[in-house]
Design an enzyme around this catalytic site. Structure first.
Site, short mmCIF file in Angstrom:
data_model
loop_
_atom_site.label_atom_id
_atom_site.label_comp_id
_atom_site.label_asym_id
_atom_site.label_seq_id
_atom_site.Cartn_x
_atom_site.Cartn_y
_atom_site.Cartn_z
N GLY A 187 0.83 -1.21 0.00
CA GLY A 187 0.00 0.00 0.00
C GLY A 187 0.85 1.25 0.00
O GLY A 187 2.06 1.18 -0.21
N ASN A 188 0.22 2.38 0.21
CA ASN A 188 0.97 3.65 0.27
C ASN A 188 0.34 4.57 1.31
O ASN A 188 -0.68 4.23 1.91
CB ASN A 188 1.03 4.31 -1.11
CG ASN A 188 -0.35 4.66 -1.63
OD1 ASN A 188 -1.03 5.50 -1.08
ND2 ASN A 188 -0.78 3.97 -2.68
N ARG A 189 0.97 5.72 1.52
CA ARG A 189 0.58 6.58 2.65
C ARG A 189 -0.55 7.55 2.34
O ARG A 189 -0.84 8.42 3.14
CB ARG A 189 1.78 7.42 3.09
CG ARG A 189 2.90 6.61 3.68
CD ARG A 189 4.00 7.56 4.16
NE ARG A 189 5.22 6.83 4.44
CZ ARG A 189 5.42 6.10 5.53
NH1 ARG A 189 4.50 6.04 6.47
NH2 ARG A 189 6.55 5.47 5.70
#
Ligand code: CTP
Length: 420
Positions: free
Chosen positions: A217-219
């Site tokens: 995933g990412n932020r």
């Protein structure tokens, strides 16, 4: 209106953050006065960033300004949320050993307490007597809600929802507000230049499954995408928000937002692509604000990947995801459709943030690209944003900085110029 928001040390202090945001969105100036214990739950930077005002707990800060008297005297409304049992006992006793208690003694405006505690503490004769005394003295003590408390226990003692606290508190000073949507803008009305337009906005960050329990995933919190959706809806657009894994408080914002939007929740890039294409088929504008994973694991087993003793980790083979923005820009699901993207850049030895943004604008073929610097506390998950708006050739056509809502409005200004 000038509101003092007292926050005392209970687990529900996190809800004070949402309350603060609601009050600010309504155009009120809010000064937060936490107790020392409240800062165990929520930090000073959060309160300062959202209120835009300094935050202190002590009477010995800013002594020349005599702020322990000045704050209370200058306020139109004091709200203490959450108000713990200990804090109410201190208020009844008239203690003045921190900035919040001294301010309360100096305040002559309506004072509202929103208690939060376990049911046993709320029902205890000492608390009952304190609440009675406070009410006799004119403090408006809101009844706590019933429901899930910190642990597995349930019952009366839960802090009411921020919208309910704000509505009840504001009704004491602004009776006309009762029953009106809370975050209705009080300043100048928004332009209705998107009335009758259908827009699709993707927001958040995609998650690519590795197995049934893990993902890449990412932020991205989805804050900018949600601000774009709310700004477009306020300007009259019919909005579909394709929401990929928004942060919890951002999801609250969508739910509590003043303008209705259709929300389609997705997880992975494949789901996001399908949802955007389905909703975008008859849209006037598609805005890709989501942080989309460029790669995904080539295979996703149905069962959890196990460690095999003695063997190292199995490599995860990645394959490239489709570039949804580039596809939409080159294909155009509908004639005249305006396609907008973002370029999240850090800059490196091969070029600046803007250099990379220009290259991306030309490569993607979108009508507009909003370039923003990310990383090192910038962009993702932050309150504000700063973007340079480029056209498809990489020329600068606009610039915006400020809250994510201000940036959103600047982008819609640029989009509105392109709409027939
Ligand atoms: N985007 C997309 N599909 C992808 C990757 C990105 O639609 N597979 C969109 C994003 O929503 C954003 C724009 O493309 O509007 C740019 O995203 P960004 O992550 O900045 O760029 P990438 O294309 O991923 O390029 P790079 O990772 O090389 O910076």
């Amino acid at each position: 209106m000038r509101i003092l928001l007292g926050v005392t040390g209970g687990i529900a202090a996190y809800k004070a953050v949402l309350l603060l945001r609601l009050l600010r969105e309504q155009g009120h100036a809010v000064r937060v006065i936490p107790t020392r214990a409240a800062l165990e739950f929520v930090g000073v930077p959060t309160f300062e960033a959202l209120s835009g005002e300094p935050v202190s707990t002590e009477v010995f800060d800013d002594v020349p300004g005599v702020q322990h008297v000045a704050l209370g005297k200058g306020a139109d409304l004091v709200i203490v949320a959450p108000a713990t049992a200990d804090f109410m006992a201190r208020a009844v006793a008239g203690l003045a050993d921190d900035l919040l208690t001294t301010t309360l003694l100096a305040a002559r405006c309506p004072v509202v307490f929103a208690p939060a505690m376990h049911t046993e503490m709320w029902d205890h004769p000492a608390t009952r007597a304190n609440v009675t005394t406070l009410r006799e003295r004119g403090v408006h003590v809101i009844e706590p809600a019933s429901g899930r408390l910190t642990g597995v226990d349930t019952g009366p003692g839960r802090l009411p929802e921020p919208e309910d606290i704000a509505r009840e508190a504001l009704s004491l000073v602004q009776p006309s507000l009762v029953g009106r949507p809370l975050v209705e803008p009080v300043e100048t009305p928004e332009p209705r230049d998107l009335a009758g337009r259908r827009v699709v906005i993707s927001a958040g960050g995609t998650r690519e499954p590795i197995d049934p329990v893990r993902f890449i995933g990412n932020r991205s919190s989805g804050r900018q995408g949600v601000a774009l959706a709310q700004a477009a809806a306020a300007r009259g657009a019919d909005v579909t928000l394709v929401a990929a894994n928004l942060a919890a408080d951002v999801t609250d914002q969508v739910i509590a937002g003043p303008q209705p939007c259709s929300v389609v929740r997705v997880e992975s890039t494949a789901e996001l692509r399908d949802a955007v294409r389905a909703a975008g088929a008859d849209a006037d504008v598609i805005m890709m604000a989501a942080a989309v994973a460029d790669f995904r694991p080539a295979a996703t087993p149905d069962a959890k990947i196990k460690k095999v003793p003695g063997q190292g980790p199995a490599p995860i083979v990645l394959v490239e995801n489709p570039d949804i923005l580039a596809e939409l820009a080159h294909e155009r699901l509908r004639a005249g459709q305006v396609v907008v993207g973002f370029a999240a850049e850090t800059g490196d030895e091969s070029g600046s943030v803007l250099d990379h943004g220009r290259t991306k604008a030309r490569r993607k073929g979108a009508d507009l690209i909003a370039v923003n610097a990310v990383g090192a506390g910038r962009g993702f998950g932050t309150e504000g944003n700063e973007v340079t708006i480029l056209d498809g050739t990489g020329d600068v056509v606009g610039q915006a900085s400020g809250s994510k809502r201000e940036v959103a409005d600047a982008l819609w200004d640029a989009v509105a110029k392109l709409l027939p």
